[in-house]
Design a protein around this motif. Structure first.
Motif, PDB file in Angstrom:
ATOM      1  N   LYS A   1      -5.708  10.050  -5.203  1.00 21.61           N
ATOM      2  CA  LYS A   1      -4.892   8.938  -4.703  1.00 21.61           C
ATOM      3  C   LYS A   1      -5.773   7.866  -4.058  1.00 21.61           C
ATOM      4  O   LYS A   1      -5.535   6.668  -4.226  1.00 21.61           O
ATOM      5  N   LEU A   2      -6.792   8.295  -3.306  1.00 26.32           N
ATOM      6  CA  LEU A   2      -7.697   7.320  -2.689  1.00 26.32           C
ATOM      7  C   LEU A   2      -8.459   6.525  -3.744  1.00 26.32           C
ATOM      8  O   LEU A   2      -8.662   5.318  -3.590  1.00 26.32           O
TER       9      LEU A   2
ATOM     10  N   TRP B   1       2.288   1.723  -3.491  1.00 25.15           N
ATOM     11  CA  TRP B   1       1.254   2.241  -4.390  1.00 25.15           C
ATOM     12  C   TRP B   1       1.037   3.729  -4.148  1.00 25.15           C
ATOM     13  O   TRP B   1       0.984   4.517  -5.067  1.00 25.15           O
ATOM     14  N   TRP B   2       0.890   4.096  -2.887  1.00 23.17           N
ATOM     15  CA  TRP B   2       0.581   5.480  -2.522  1.00 23.17           C
ATOM     16  C   TRP B   2       1.681   6.429  -3.014  1.00 23.17           C
ATOM     17  O   TRP B   2       1.404   7.484  -3.574  1.00 23.17           O
TER      18      TRP B   2
ATOM     19  N   TYR C   1       1.690   7.011  -6.943  1.00 28.91           N
ATOM     20  CA  TYR C   1       0.676   7.830  -7.600  1.00 28.91           C
ATOM     21  C   TYR C   1       1.193   9.259  -7.733  1.00 28.91           C
ATOM     22  O   TYR C   1       1.608   9.865  -6.747  1.00 28.91           O
TER      23      TYR C   1
ATOM     24  N   VAL D   1       0.842  -1.202   0.000  1.00 34.58           N
ATOM     25  CA  VAL D   1       0.000   0.000   0.000  1.00 34.58           C
ATOM     26  C   VAL D   1       0.874   1.249   0.000  1.00 34.58           C
ATOM     27  O   VAL D   1       0.608   2.208  -0.733  1.00 34.58           O
ATOM     28  N   ARG D   2       1.933   1.236   0.792  1.00 33.72           N
ATOM     29  CA  ARG D   2       2.841   2.380   0.845  1.00 33.72           C
ATOM     30  C   ARG D   2       3.476   2.620  -0.530  1.00 33.72           C
ATOM     31  O   ARG D   2       3.556   3.755  -0.998  1.00 33.72           O
TER      32      ARG D   2
ATOM     33  N   LEU E   1      -5.442  14.079  -2.615  1.00 33.67           N
ATOM     34  CA  LEU E   1      -5.900  13.044  -1.691  1.00 33.67           C
ATOM     35  C   LEU E   1      -7.030  12.227  -2.308  1.00 33.67           C
ATOM     36  O   LEU E   1      -6.995  10.996  -2.289  1.00 33.67           O
TER      37      LEU E   1
ATOM     38  N   SER F   1      -7.408   5.843  -6.800  1.00 33.27           N
ATOM     39  CA  SER F   1      -6.442   4.919  -7.394  1.00 33.27           C
ATOM     40  C   SER F   1      -6.150   3.759  -6.453  1.00 33.27           C
ATOM     41  O   SER F   1      -6.054   2.602  -6.882  1.00 33.27           O
ATOM     42  N   LEU F   2      -6.003   4.060  -5.169  1.00 32.05           N
ATOM     43  CA  LEU F   2      -5.742   3.016  -4.186  1.00 32.05           C
ATOM     44  C   LEU F   2      -6.905   2.031  -4.122  1.00 32.05           C
ATOM     45  O   LEU F   2      -6.698   0.820  -4.029  1.00 32.05           O
TER      46      LEU F   2
END
Length: 155
Positions: free
Chosen positions: A32-33, A15-16, A19, A12-13, A29, A35-36
């Motif tokens: 990114k959310l 991926w974050w 982006y 997750v880190r 924000l 996309s996550l």
């Protein structure tokens, strides 16, 4: 349930950080959310799939090894395969249990504070648990609410 998976937090880190979004802080924000969310859905299907089906498959493989063992002792390779299947089954059971525990909390958060019979039972149980019916202060037993208040204030 996802936290039980190896390297979930690192994934997750990564991926974050990966982006790249340009704009205001709130826009970044939100994007990114989104996309996550897409990446997590894809990852969930790849890694977890159907936990119930995986659990059933692992159990059937364990039963196969058990039935084979009843006829002849298992070779070391077969015993290792059985242990691997047993670990897979345990992992699936733990994930399923975690899923249902989280689901029950979600239900409690949504419906727990409504004026239901369940809510009143829980509230009354909590009140009974927190009740002081008798207190000993300096060897003197106090039972009435007023005596307990006065005794605690004096002590």
């Amino acid at each position: 349930m996802w936290l039980l998976s190896d390297r979930f937090k690192e994934l997750v880190r990564a991926w974050w950080i990966g982006y790249s979004v340009v704009g205001s802080t709130s826009h970044c924000l939100v994007e990114k959310l989104k996309s996550l969310k897409r990446d997590l859905r894809k990852w969930k299907k790849e890694v977890f799939g159907n936990v119930y089906a995986k659990k059933a498959e692992a159990l059937s493989r364990i039963q196969f090894w058990d039935s084979k063992e009843r006829l002849n002792p298992l070779s070391s390779k077969e015993a290792e395969a059985r242990l691997g299947d047993l670990e897979e089954y345990k992992k699936c059971v733990l994930m399923e249990e975690t899923f249902w525990r989280q689901k029950s909390r979600e239900t409690w958060l949504k419906e727990g504070d409504k004026n239901t019979k369940f809510f009143h039972k829980m509230a009354n149980a909590r009140a009974r648990k927190n009740l002081l019916s008798k207190v000993n202060i300096n060897g003197n037993p106090l039972t009435s609410a007023e005596d307990i208040k006065d005794g605690v204030c004096r002590a």
